[in-house]
Design an enzyme around this catalytic site. Structure first.
Site, mmCIF file in Angstrom:
data_model
loop_
_atom_site.group_PDB
_atom_site.id
_atom_site.type_symbol
_atom_site.label_atom_id
_atom_site.label_comp_id
_atom_site.label_asym_id
_atom_site.label_seq_id
_atom_site.Cartn_x
_atom_site.Cartn_y
_atom_site.Cartn_z
ATOM 1 N N GLY A 72 0.577 -1.233 0.025
ATOM 2 C CA GLY A 72 -0.079 -0.023 -0.048
ATOM 3 C C GLY A 72 0.800 1.342 -0.045
ATOM 4 O O GLY A 72 0.550 2.277 -0.726
ATOM 5 N N THR A 73 2.034 1.250 0.721
ATOM 6 C CA THR A 73 2.726 2.490 0.778
ATOM 7 C C THR A 73 3.251 2.764 -0.414
ATOM 8 O O THR A 73 3.307 4.069 -0.921
ATOM 9 C CB THR A 73 3.991 1.977 1.741
ATOM 10 O OG1 THR A 73 3.449 1.773 3.011
ATOM 11 C CG2 THR A 73 4.883 3.423 1.928
ATOM 12 N N ASN A 151 -7.807 3.871 9.131
ATOM 13 C CA ASN A 151 -7.342 2.599 9.682
ATOM 14 C C ASN A 151 -7.284 2.405 11.285
ATOM 15 O O ASN A 151 -7.518 1.526 11.771
ATOM 16 C CB ASN A 151 -5.554 2.340 9.412
ATOM 17 C CG ASN A 151 -5.015 3.525 9.338
ATOM 18 O OD1 ASN A 151 -5.258 4.695 8.861
ATOM 19 N ND2 ASN A 151 -3.751 3.668 10.361
ATOM 20 N N GLN A 179 -7.793 0.177 3.697
ATOM 21 C CA GLN A 179 -8.657 -0.415 4.689
ATOM 22 C C GLN A 179 -9.999 -0.575 4.105
ATOM 23 O O GLN A 179 -10.773 -1.503 4.707
ATOM 24 C CB GLN A 179 -8.579 0.453 5.790
ATOM 25 C CG GLN A 179 -7.782 0.680 6.660
ATOM 26 C CD GLN A 179 -6.879 -0.784 7.358
ATOM 27 O OE1 GLN A 179 -7.782 -1.613 7.546
ATOM 28 N NE2 GLN A 179 -5.705 -0.821 7.774
ATOM 29 N N SER A 199 -3.717 -3.028 -0.447
ATOM 30 C CA SER A 199 -2.514 -3.698 -0.159
ATOM 31 C C SER A 199 -3.235 -5.253 0.291
ATOM 32 O O SER A 199 -4.240 -5.392 1.076
ATOM 33 C CB SER A 199 -2.241 -3.030 1.301
ATOM 34 O OG SER A 199 -1.253 -3.933 1.820
ATOM 35 N N GLY A 200 -2.277 -6.147 -0.466
ATOM 36 C CA GLY A 200 -2.832 -7.652 -0.068
ATOM 37 C C GLY A 200 -3.021 -8.051 1.379
ATOM 38 O O GLY A 200 -4.117 -8.845 1.435
ATOM 39 N N HIS A 201 -2.152 -7.643 2.244
ATOM 40 C CA HIS A 201 -1.980 -8.405 3.427
ATOM 41 C C HIS A 201 -3.128 -7.691 4.408
ATOM 42 O O HIS A 201 -3.445 -8.182 5.480
ATOM 43 C CB HIS A 201 -0.676 -8.162 4.212
ATOM 44 C CG HIS A 201 -0.269 -6.640 4.580
ATOM 45 N ND1 HIS A 201 -0.443 -6.521 6.085
ATOM 46 C CD2 HIS A 201 0.160 -5.561 4.034
ATOM 47 C CE1 HIS A 201 0.133 -5.092 6.005
ATOM 48 N NE2 HIS A 201 0.355 -4.796 5.052
ATOM 49 N N THR A 237 10.503 -7.343 -11.931
ATOM 50 C CA THR A 237 10.021 -8.651 -12.392
ATOM 51 C C THR A 237 9.028 -8.654 -11.080
ATOM 52 O O THR A 237 8.842 -8.538 -10.111
ATOM 53 C CB THR A 237 11.015 -9.866 -12.122
ATOM 54 O OG1 THR A 237 11.791 -9.520 -12.775
ATOM 55 C CG2 THR A 237 10.121 -11.396 -12.204
ATOM 56 N N CYS A 325 5.298 5.356 18.931
ATOM 57 C CA CYS A 325 6.437 5.696 19.606
ATOM 58 C C CYS A 325 7.187 6.385 18.642
ATOM 59 O O CYS A 325 7.795 6.092 17.545
ATOM 60 C CB CYS A 325 7.143 4.225 19.907
ATOM 61 S SG CYS A 325 8.457 4.671 20.909
HETATM 62 N N1 PLP Z 1 -2.954 3.085 4.063
HETATM 63 C C1 PLP Z 1 -3.490 2.643 5.103
HETATM 64 C C2 PLP Z 1 -4.921 3.340 5.505
HETATM 65 C C3 PLP Z 1 -3.095 1.679 5.901
HETATM 66 O O1 PLP Z 1 -3.772 1.176 6.987
HETATM 67 C C4 PLP Z 1 -1.735 1.008 5.753
HETATM 68 C C5 PLP Z 1 -1.138 -0.138 6.498
HETATM 69 O O2 PLP Z 1 -1.495 -0.233 7.612
HETATM 70 C C6 PLP Z 1 -1.073 1.460 4.725
HETATM 71 C C7 PLP Z 1 -1.614 2.566 3.711
HETATM 72 C C8 PLP Z 1 0.095 0.774 4.118
HETATM 73 O O3 PLP Z 1 0.146 -0.332 3.487
HETATM 74 P P1 PLP Z 1 1.175 -1.447 3.401
HETATM 75 O O4 PLP Z 1 1.466 -2.142 4.887
HETATM 76 O O5 PLP Z 1 0.837 -2.390 2.524
HETATM 77 O O6 PLP Z 1 2.492 -0.421 2.946
#
Ligand code: PLP
Length: 387
Positions: A72-73, A151, A179, A199-201, A237, A325
């Site tokens: 996602g980032t 999130n 999210q 984001s897949g995870h 790749t 933190c």
């Molecule tokens: N954007 C949101 C709203 C998220 O909650 C997160 C991860 O917590 C991200 C972006 C980042 O995703 P990734 O962990 O796949 O980089």
């Protein structure tokens, strides 16, 4: 009951068994490069194509609008930096104060490089002031980036409405849908959203794969230069097993979303009601009208979220707190601060985020344990009210 009661699904999710099964052949036998000319690689390429179709189906988009990324980032960075590089004469981004750091820190870095960043605030329930957002749009604005769902609180923003506002001014609209995808229905064909990150995870696929949806015709500069992969838009790749996994995860989300959401929301509501009725001085953060069905963010006055987490952890319960933190000190969440949640309550916030794998038995267990945890910490708290 399982050893771990996992209620931290906005942080990451368990990979679905069906997803693991789908990806395993691509770790073992089907290791060809999807770009290769030979049949061995070509077969893999066909499966990548199918995964692209599965993702597109969940989003209501065309397969050629799906660009695979690593997370996602990366998708957020690509969207923002890619749009800005395509509109060199526009130097402003409009976003919100409650975005994930993947958007916020990217924007703040751009600010150091001379861009103007306009961050829209939220009210006490985490709702955006759409009129304020409209006022901030001008001829210098290259893009608007507003997350679909938060999130931390699960609050859902009216992104389709905001996308219309941006479109009317000829401004590109990006949404961080990390999210939202897989948790609420999305149909991009019916919207004016130009770019969406996922984001897949976060939806039961593994870590290391993401997507940037790019509406046909959207001007987007290349962020990762390299080979001709992803139609020349992102070199590197492909993470084939991850992509296959994400495709299957999207398919599962599509098949089960309506039914799962009803069940997950009922569990979340039970958890919230159970905690609020048995623990004094606590309240729910976020927009309870427009909220992801799986997220409960609860502030416990006079105690620290980290202490609650530690005691929950002793029972194998995984949740997360609203503090981060920063430079060695615990800072209350920027999201809760933007909502005006008092300092002590923001420090005492806990996020429970559920998934299809949670059971009613687990919810009952957490409801049973919480009052004693809160009482114990309040007995030790220097902030606690004297009766
Ligand atoms: N954007 C949101 C709203 C998220 O909650 C997160 C991860 O917590 C991200 C972006 C980042 O995703 P990734 O962990 O796949 O980089």
């Amino acid at each position: 009951m399982k050893n771990v009661i996992y209620m931290d699904n906005n942080a990451t999710t368990q990979v679905a068994e069906e997803v693991i099964e789908a990806m395993l052949p691509y770790l073992r036998d089907k290791y060809g490069n999807p770009s290769s000319m030979h049949t061995f690689g070509g077969q893999v390429g066909k499966q990548v194509k199918q995964a692209r179709q599965q993702v597109a189906a969940l989003l209501g988009s065309e397969p050629d609008e799906i660009m695979f990324t690593s997370c996602g980032t990366e998708s957020d960075n690509t969207a923002i930096k890619g749009v800005l590089s395509s509109y060199p004469n526009r130097r402003k981004v409009v976003t919100t104060r409650v975005e994930h750091p993947a958007v916020l820190t990217t924007c703040r870095d751009l600010e150091r490089h001379g861009y103007s960043i306009s961050e829209i605030g939220v009210d006490g329930q985490g709702r955006l002031d759409i009129d304020e957002l409209g006022f901030r749009l001008d001829d210098n604005t290259a893009m608007v980036s507003v997350m679909w769902a938060n999130n931390e609180t699960g609050s859902i923003f009216p992104v389709e409405q905001i996308a219309e506002l941006a479109k009317a001014r000829g401004i590109v609209f990006h949404t961080d849908g990390v999210q939202a995808v897989g948790k609420i229905p999305i149909n991009l064909k019916e919207s004016s959203v130009d770019l969406l990150s996922l984001s897949g995870h976060k939806l039961h696929a593994p870590k290391g794969v993401g997507v940037l949806y790019v509406r046909r015709g959207t001007r987007l500069g290349t962020f990762i230069h390299g080979g001709h992969q992803e139609s020349g838009r992102r070199g590197g790749t492909e993470n084939v097993p991850g992509i296959i996994a994400l495709g299957r995860a999207c398919e599962l989300a599509m098949q089960n979303m309506a039914e799962e959401n009803t069940r997950i929301k009922a569990l979340r509501d039970k958890l919230e009601k159970g905690i609020l009725s048995s623990c004094p001085d606590c309240f729910v953060n976020g927009d309870t009208e427009n909220r992801l069905p799986n997220t409960a963010n609860i502030s416990f006055e006079f105690i620290e979220g980290e202490s609650v987490l530690m005691l929950l952890d002793q029972f194998g319960i995984c949740a997360s707190s609203g503090s981060a933190c920063t430079s060695g000190a615990l800072e209350p969440s920027h999201v809760l601060r933007a909502m005006g949640v008092p300092f002590t309550a923001a420090h005492g916030s806990i996020r429970f985020s559920l998934s299809r794998y949670n059971t009613e038995e687990e919810i009952d267990f957490v409801i049973e344990k919480m009052p004693a945890i809160v009482d114990r910490l309040r007995e030790l708290s220097p902030f606690v009210k004297t009766q």
